[in-house]
Design an enzyme around this catalytic site. Sequence first.
Site, mmCIF file in Angstrom:
data_model
loop_
_atom_site.group_PDB
_atom_site.id
_atom_site.type_symbol
_atom_site.label_atom_id
_atom_site.label_comp_id
_atom_site.label_asym_id
_atom_site.label_seq_id
_atom_site.Cartn_x
_atom_site.Cartn_y
_atom_site.Cartn_z
ATOM 1 N N SER A 233 -9.507 0.703 -6.429
ATOM 2 C CA SER A 233 -9.554 0.777 -7.886
ATOM 3 C C SER A 233 -10.807 1.442 -8.434
ATOM 4 C CB SER A 233 -9.371 -0.622 -8.499
ATOM 5 O OG SER A 233 -8.088 -1.130 -8.170
ATOM 6 N N HIS B 278 -5.532 2.752 7.309
ATOM 7 C CA HIS B 278 -5.406 2.304 5.917
ATOM 8 C C HIS B 278 -4.605 1.004 5.909
ATOM 9 C CE1 HIS B 278 -4.270 2.180 1.712
ATOM 10 N NE2 HIS B 278 -5.227 3.051 1.464
ATOM 11 N N GLY C 149 -5.211 -0.440 -5.732
ATOM 12 C CA GLY C 149 -4.145 -0.222 -6.706
ATOM 13 C C GLY C 149 -3.924 -1.375 -7.662
ATOM 14 N N ASN D 11 -7.007 10.072 -1.680
ATOM 15 C CA ASN D 11 -5.834 9.781 -0.848
ATOM 16 C C ASN D 11 -4.605 9.792 -1.750
ATOM 17 O OD1 ASN D 11 -3.878 8.702 0.814
ATOM 18 N ND2 ASN D 11 -4.768 6.634 0.879
ATOM 19 N N GLU E 266 -12.298 -1.079 2.219
ATOM 20 C CA GLU E 266 -11.267 -1.167 1.187
ATOM 21 C C GLU E 266 -10.674 -2.571 1.175
ATOM 22 O OE1 GLU E 266 -9.669 2.969 0.113
ATOM 23 O OE2 GLU E 266 -8.359 2.114 1.623
ATOM 24 N N GLU F 265 -2.317 0.034 4.128
ATOM 25 C CA GLU F 265 -0.870 0.245 3.960
ATOM 26 C C GLU F 265 -0.217 0.628 5.293
ATOM 27 O OE1 GLU F 265 -1.158 2.980 0.682
ATOM 28 O OE2 GLU F 265 -1.890 1.357 -0.587
ATOM 29 N N LYS G 77 -1.591 9.510 -0.855
ATOM 30 C CA LYS G 77 -0.526 8.650 -0.307
ATOM 31 C C LYS G 77 0.819 9.402 -0.337
ATOM 32 C CE LYS G 77 -3.105 4.716 -1.957
ATOM 33 N NZ LYS G 77 -3.129 3.314 -2.252
HETATM 34 C C1 PEP Z 1 -6.564 3.546 -1.429
HETATM 35 O O1 PEP Z 1 -5.384 3.296 -1.256
HETATM 36 O O2 PEP Z 1 -7.226 4.051 -0.503
HETATM 37 C C2 PEP Z 1 -7.153 3.215 -2.711
HETATM 38 C C3 PEP Z 1 -8.433 2.998 -2.752
HETATM 39 O O3 PEP Z 1 -6.296 3.134 -3.791
HETATM 40 P P1 PEP Z 1 -6.709 2.901 -5.331
HETATM 41 O O4 PEP Z 1 -7.915 3.780 -5.611
HETATM 42 O O5 PEP Z 1 -5.522 3.317 -6.103
HETATM 43 O O6 PEP Z 1 -7.052 1.461 -5.472
#
Ligand code: PEP
Length: 249
Positions: free
Chosen positions: A209, A93, A169, A9, A163, A95, A11
């Site tokens: 992460s 998601h 992040g 992703n 998630e 976000e 983003k």
């Molecule tokens: C995400 O936003 O879907 C995600 C998993 O981000 P990150 O891998 O950067 O934690």
Amino acid sequence: MRRKLAAGNWKMNGTSAALGELDKLCTAHPSSPVDILICPPATLLHRAATAVEGSEIAVGGQDCHEATSGAHTGDLSAEMLRDAGASSVILGHSERREDHGEQNDDIRAKARAAMDAGLKAIICVGESLEQREAANTLDIIGGQLSGSIPDQSTGENLIVAYEPIWAIGTGKVPTLEEIGEVHDFIRARLERRFGEGVGRSVRLLYGGSVKPGNATEIFGVSNVDGALVGGASLKADDFSGIIRALENA
Ligand code: PEP
């Protein structure tokens, strides 16, 4: 057997130059026993689809509107994503839930639209740190699953990504036991709602992460069929490391 999936992703990251990373990825993985998906920003979607043509790599969207067309300035329909070359779309998601106030009902409507347009819906669920600390994780996930997954879901058109919001992040990752507990719970809920056949065929991704350095142990957890990767999907070398870990899991 569920086919494993490494999904990236991007983003709101990437202009034309980022397509070079996609070229590198295609070269590094001319064939693979796992599915590989990159979800670039919508501005790059069509060019990304062209760049991966003839390769094993697929591209997807990061959101879609629930309507097929109409007066929705700035939005994109599932059909438009499909037309631009997407095979999948990320929905719900955290976000989007946070920045755009998306609720489970909205996400279910978007997922219906995505499935009707022939896209796979990658529906994200996950708890906040406060919810985990209050021991509410499974209640929250259970509500998100029943609220945001549509009845028409199958192993073909639905993928669920767990998630935890606090792991996205941040470099923080739940313990393997915590990941396993949630993934087993999601599997059981899907089997209960859709029956064993469909429930067992839906792929479950872990996201938060994931890096080349921790991917192998995460992919060893039961009911983890792959990963949804943010930051580490932006660089082909990092994402390749995760793909290789999944191929060897
Ligand atoms: C995400 O936003 O879907 C995600 C998993 O981000 P990150 O891998 O950067 O934690």
